[in-house]
Scaffold this motif. Structure first.
Motif, PDB file in Angstrom:
ATOM      1  N   ARG A  18       1.111  -1.066  -0.183  1.00  0.00           N
ATOM      2  CA  ARG A  18      -0.057  -0.055   0.195  1.00  0.00           C
ATOM      3  C   ARG A  18       0.904   1.245   0.001  1.00  0.00           C
ATOM      4  NH1 ARG A  18      -5.301  -0.033   1.286  1.00  0.00           N
ATOM      5  NH2 ARG A  18      -5.715  -1.500  -0.254  1.00  0.00           N
ATOM      6  N   ILE A  19       0.634   2.232  -0.693  1.00  0.00           N
ATOM      7  CA  ILE A  19       1.481   3.255  -1.250  1.00  0.00           C
ATOM      8  C   ILE A  19       1.176   4.336   0.026  1.00  0.00           C
ATOM      9  CG2 ILE A  19       1.993   5.063  -2.654  1.00  0.00           C
ATOM     10  CD1 ILE A  19       3.253   2.461  -3.524  1.00  0.00           C
ATOM     11  N   GLY A  20       2.061   4.979   0.180  1.00  0.00           N
ATOM     12  CA  GLY A  20       1.896   6.264   1.182  1.00  0.00           C
ATOM     13  C   GLY A  20       1.651   5.838   2.715  1.00  0.00           C
ATOM     14  N   ALA A  21       2.185   4.606   3.100  1.00  0.00           N
ATOM     15  CA  ALA A  21       2.044   4.301   4.521  1.00  0.00           C
ATOM     16  C   ALA A  21       3.336   4.842   5.177  1.00  0.00           C
ATOM     17  CB  ALA A  21       2.154   2.610   4.501  1.00  0.00           C
ATOM     18  N   GLY A  22       4.104   5.567   4.584  1.00  0.00           N
ATOM     19  CA  GLY A  22       5.053   6.039   5.438  1.00  0.00           C
ATOM     20  C   GLY A  22       6.527   5.709   4.970  1.00  0.00           C
ATOM     21  N   GLY A  23       7.640   6.150   5.785  1.00  0.00           N
ATOM     22  CA  GLY A  23       8.945   5.590   5.307  1.00  0.00           C
ATOM     23  C   GLY A  23       9.016   3.972   5.457  1.00  0.00           C
ATOM     24  N   PHE A  24      10.341   3.650   5.537  1.00  0.00           N
ATOM     25  CA  PHE A  24      10.580   2.311   5.426  1.00  0.00           C
ATOM     26  C   PHE A  24       9.697   1.521   6.526  1.00  0.00           C
ATOM     27  CE2 PHE A  24      15.379   3.161   3.850  1.00  0.00           C
ATOM     28  CZ  PHE A  24      14.888   3.012   2.737  1.00  0.00           C
ATOM     29  N   PHE A  25       9.909   2.028   7.755  1.00  0.00           N
ATOM     30  CA  PHE A  25       9.251   1.285   8.991  1.00  0.00           C
ATOM     31  C   PHE A  25       7.753   1.330   8.993  1.00  0.00           C
ATOM     32  CE2 PHE A  25      13.521   2.867   9.452  1.00  0.00           C
ATOM     33  CZ  PHE A  25      14.088   1.919   9.267  1.00  0.00           C
ATOM     34  N   GLY A  26       7.176   2.150   7.962  1.00  0.00           N
ATOM     35  CA  GLY A  26       5.658   2.080   8.029  1.00  0.00           C
ATOM     36  C   GLY A  26       5.198   1.201   6.855  1.00  0.00           C
ATOM     37  N   SER A  27       6.068   0.640   6.221  1.00  0.00           N
ATOM     38  CA  SER A  27       5.571  -0.097   4.946  1.00  0.00           C
ATOM     39  C   SER A  27       4.558  -1.129   5.234  1.00  0.00           C
ATOM     40  CB  SER A  27       6.820  -0.707   4.296  1.00  0.00           C
ATOM     41  OG  SER A  27       6.927  -2.020   4.406  1.00  0.00           O
ATOM     42  N   ASP A  28       3.570  -1.366   4.121  1.00  0.00           N
ATOM     43  CA  ASP A  28       2.407  -1.764   4.363  1.00  0.00           C
ATOM     44  C   ASP A  28       2.140  -2.894   3.405  1.00  0.00           C
ATOM     45  OD1 ASP A  28      -0.252  -2.806   4.695  1.00  0.00           O
ATOM     46  OD2 ASP A  28      -1.235  -0.819   4.721  1.00  0.00           O
ATOM     47  N   ARG A  29       2.657  -4.187   3.671  1.00  0.00           N
ATOM     48  CA  ARG A  29       2.352  -5.159   2.655  1.00  0.00           C
ATOM     49  C   ARG A  29       1.347  -6.120   3.339  1.00  0.00           C
ATOM     50  NH1 ARG A  29       4.363  -7.840  -1.389  1.00  0.00           N
ATOM     51  NH2 ARG A  29       6.216  -6.903  -1.609  1.00  0.00           N
ATOM     52  N   ARG A  30       0.073  -6.166   2.269  1.00  0.00           N
ATOM     53  CA  ARG A  30      -0.987  -6.791   2.712  1.00  0.00           C
ATOM     54  C   ARG A  30      -1.455  -7.813   1.340  1.00  0.00           C
ATOM     55  NH1 ARG A  30      -5.573  -2.875   3.357  1.00  0.00           N
ATOM     56  NH2 ARG A  30      -4.070  -1.623   4.494  1.00  0.00           N
ATOM     57  N   PRO A  31      -2.258  -8.844   1.937  1.00  0.00           N
ATOM     58  CA  PRO A  31      -2.785  -9.654   0.615  1.00  0.00           C
ATOM     59  C   PRO A  31      -3.630  -9.045  -0.298  1.00  0.00           C
ATOM     60  CG  PRO A  31      -3.729 -10.239   3.033  1.00  0.00           C
ATOM     61  CD  PRO A  31      -2.860  -8.964   3.216  1.00  0.00           C
ATOM     62  N   THR A  32      -3.533  -9.610  -1.672  1.00  0.00           N
ATOM     63  CA  THR A  32      -4.291  -9.040  -2.684  1.00  0.00           C
ATOM     64  C   THR A  32      -5.694  -9.510  -2.443  1.00  0.00           C
ATOM     65  OG1 THR A  32      -2.754  -8.252  -4.147  1.00  0.00           O
ATOM     66  CG2 THR A  32      -4.552  -8.723  -5.026  1.00  0.00           C
ATOM     67  N   LEU A  33      -6.625  -8.938  -2.690  1.00  0.00           N
ATOM     68  CA  LEU A  33      -8.115  -9.539  -2.516  1.00  0.00           C
ATOM     69  C   LEU A  33      -8.543 -10.123  -4.040  1.00  0.00           C
ATOM     70  CD1 LEU A  33      -9.703  -6.951  -0.011  1.00  0.00           C
ATOM     71  CD2 LEU A  33      -8.873  -9.120   0.505  1.00  0.00           C
ATOM     72  N   SER A  34      -9.315 -10.976  -4.025  1.00  0.00           N
ATOM     73  CA  SER A  34      -9.916 -11.189  -5.266  1.00  0.00           C
ATOM     74  C   SER A  34     -10.722 -10.298  -6.048  1.00  0.00           C
ATOM     75  CB  SER A  34     -10.793 -12.535  -5.051  1.00  0.00           C
ATOM     76  OG  SER A  34     -11.209 -12.986  -6.231  1.00  0.00           O
ATOM     77  N   PHE A  35     -10.728  -9.861  -7.284  1.00  0.00           N
ATOM     78  CA  PHE A  35     -11.322  -8.688  -7.745  1.00  0.00           C
ATOM     79  C   PHE A  35     -11.120  -7.275  -7.079  1.00  0.00           C
ATOM     80  CE2 PHE A  35     -13.695 -12.362  -9.658  1.00  0.00           C
ATOM     81  CZ  PHE A  35     -13.573 -12.119 -11.050  1.00  0.00           C
ATOM     82  N   ASN A  36      -9.871  -7.380  -6.413  1.00  0.00           N
ATOM     83  CA  ASN A  36      -9.436  -5.995  -5.702  1.00  0.00           C
ATOM     84  C   ASN A  36     -10.501  -5.842  -4.679  1.00  0.00           C
ATOM     85  OD1 ASN A  36      -7.752  -4.212  -5.077  1.00  0.00           O
ATOM     86  ND2 ASN A  36      -8.476  -2.678  -6.517  1.00  0.00           N
ATOM     87  N   GLY A  37     -11.105  -6.921  -4.075  1.00  0.00           N
ATOM     88  CA  GLY A  37     -12.286  -6.675  -2.994  1.00  0.00           C
ATOM     89  C   GLY A  37     -13.838  -6.319  -3.685  1.00  0.00           C
ATOM     90  N   TYR A  38     -13.840  -6.172  -4.970  1.00  0.00           N
ATOM     91  CA  TYR A  38     -15.231  -5.922  -5.547  1.00  0.00           C
ATOM     92  C   TYR A  38     -15.823  -7.295  -6.087  1.00  0.00           C
ATOM     93  CZ  TYR A  38     -13.384  -1.358  -5.088  1.00  0.00           C
ATOM     94  OH  TYR A  38     -12.745  -0.174  -4.455  1.00  0.00           O
TER      95      TYR A  38
END
Lengths: 216, 312
Positions: free
Chosen positions: B275-295
């Protein structure tokens, strides 16, 4: 060129250049990039930018390392005193690049279960090639000291030919990393290809080709 | 006892009306010419009612949404579009809608704004495995299609981006990774889906040039490259239209390009995203991708019975 032989011989001698400033200057991009990233000044995707920057510096130092011999053979400029430092800088940046991938990108230390990630990595030739290139650089860095050179004798030269397969793997890793090839990466790839092809020309043939610049 | 004395202003001190009116005009002119402020000076307010779509996740900061872009017409680096899109003139603009329709028509921006603007907060998942959450301002493609009345033979909708090498530095020079114009397409039923919109703005303002001003496609359940920017032409067709990345690398980018964590890009995994914009190195946010991007709840039925591995 028709340089008189004493001058050519002088050019052939290793340049009396101090080595330590090269380490200092060479490592600056890593420190600066880390500072920018840690303080959130590396743009919207700091991890990716940092990772990419470290990888590109590893490639740049790899190119410079591989360029030392052709440069001497074609122009007589001898930077052999810098080659170890250039090679080690390539290794250090490859290590930083790999570490940033593990700790910042994959967040390896926070992972509860590394299994799926490892399984995933095993499926990606692009990641495996990068990893292979790094693994091949490790013994070269370990045996870069004068003690190891004396101790290994002629084996040292054989061992250090590992730089060629490492360069091939690194080049393919670079080629596959981006969605499309950009101008800068294309230039690096071309440089690597030319520097590797250079090694395919037998040494004796290279000598006669560039005799004027070399022994004269 | 102190008596309040109102300050007396001599008539000579009063600023003549023509001068203060002039000051306003100067400011307005400077704003219009983009002299004030930075890269977003030309963005004008674009108010719209909430459209009721909001994943309830923190918004990606506006500065990241407008500085981290894939818009190869302005260069292939992420910061190139923000840096190089200054000379681009998104107004005046026309969007031509034709092909297999009963009433082909060319829309100007006022006509497009009249199609029912709404704010829609959507996830945006790039095929490069990063994502954002963006408050778009736009209208449903269906509203546009109703105006031109597609014929029964129309099965697909083709989208085409502007070609202006004189204003778009990525369309000039020797090293160009893509062919222009950038083209994309949807099946007609996908384009008719209420989630599919044409966006005219983001964060309550008109689109900045680097985000595809003045009008772009947003299809939140597909990878970001489907969202063709700076659209000049929409054509209804019977055959599946070509799409730019599919032409370049058909084994890597399909026509459908639905976000799917189970179908990897040949070179990298699509199982997770940063996820972009979660902060510098230490806020970096990796999350599972959802089917159809959650839709998936809204759109999965469009693909009932289809092999999503074959039709990636």
């Amino acid at each position: 060129m028709t340089a008189p032989s004493p001058r050519a011989a002088a050019a052939q001698r290793p340049r009396r250049l101090p080595v330590w400033p090269l380490y200092l200057v060479g490592l600056t991009p890593a420190l600066w990039g880390f500072y920018l990233g840690a303080t959130n000044q590396l743009g919207a995707d700091p991890v990716k930018s940092f990772e990419h920057m470290l990888g590109l510096w590893a490639v740049r130092f790899l190119i410079l390392t591989l360029a030392v011999t052709p440069l001497r053979e074609t122009t007589g400029i001898n930077l052999i005193r810098w080659r170890r430092a250039l090679g080690l800088l390539c290794f250090w940046f490859a290590l930083f690049h790999f570490t940033a991938y593990l700790l910042l990108d994959l967040r390896a230390l926070q992972l509860q279960d590394a299994g799926p990630i490892l399984a995933d990595i095993a499926k990606r030739p692009f990641l495996l090639l990068g990893f292979a290139a790094f693994v091949m650089l490790v013994p070269l860095a370990v045996t870069s000291g004068s003690w190891a050179i004396r101790r290994l004798g002629s084996g040292w030269g054989k061992l250090h030919r590992l730089i060629y397969p490492a360069a091939v793997c690194g080049a393919i890793h670079l080629l596959l990393a981006a969605k499309t090839l950009r101008l800068e990466e294309a230039v690096y790839l071309l440089a690597l290809i030319l520097l590797l092809l250079w090694r395919l020309i037998p040494r004796a043939r290279r000598r006669t080709l560039f005799a004027r610049a070399g022994k004269a | 006892m102190a008596v309040y004395r109102p300050p007396v202003l001599p008539p000579s001190e009063i600023t003549p009306q023509e001068i203060w009116l002039d000051r306003r005009r100067l400011l307005a002119g400077a704003l219009a010419a983009g002299l004030l402020g930075s890269g977003q000076a030309r963005a004008a307010p674009l108010e719209a009612a909430k459209g009721g779509y909001d994943p309830g996740e923190p918004l990606t900061p506006q500065k990241d949404v407008t500085s981290y872009n894939n818009f190869y017409e302005f260069g292939s680096g992420k910061s190139d579009p923000a840096r190089n899109s200054g000379p681009f003139r998104p107004e005046p603009w026309t969007l031509e809608v034709g092909g297999l329709v009963a009433k082909p028509r060319t829309f100007d921006l006022d006509a497009l704004r009249g199609l029912g603007l709404e704010e829609r907060v959507y996830r945006m998942r790039c095929v490069e495995a990063w994502s954002m959450v963006i408050p778009w301002v736009g209208f449903s493609i269906s509203a546009l299609l109703d105006q031109v009345e597609p014929l029964a033979s129309a099965k697909y909708v083709a989208f085409e981006t502007v070609v202006r090498p004189e204003e778009m530095s990525g369309q000039r020079g020797a090293f160009q990774p893509l062919d222009w114009p950038y083209v994309e397409g949807l099946r007609l039923d996908e384009a008719r889906h209420p989630l599919a919109i044409l966006a005219l703005g983001l964060y309550g303002e008109t689109l900045p040039n680097q985000n595809g001003a003045p009008v772009r496609l947003v299809v939140p359940w597909k990878y970001g490259f489907k969202g063709a920017k700076s659209l000049v032409k929409i054509t209804l067709t019977e055959e599946e239209p070509p799409s730019t990345w599919n032409i370049l690398a058909p084994h890597e980018y399909g026509f459908y390009a639905n976000v799917n964590p189970e179908v990897d890009h040949p070179r990298w995994s699509q199982a997770s995203e940063r996820r972009i914009g979660a902060g510098g190195f230490f806020g970096s946010d990796r999350r599972p991708t959802l089917s159809f991007n959650g839709y998936a709840g809204e759109v999965a039925s469009l693909y009932a019975g289809m092999d999503l591995r074959a039709k990636y």
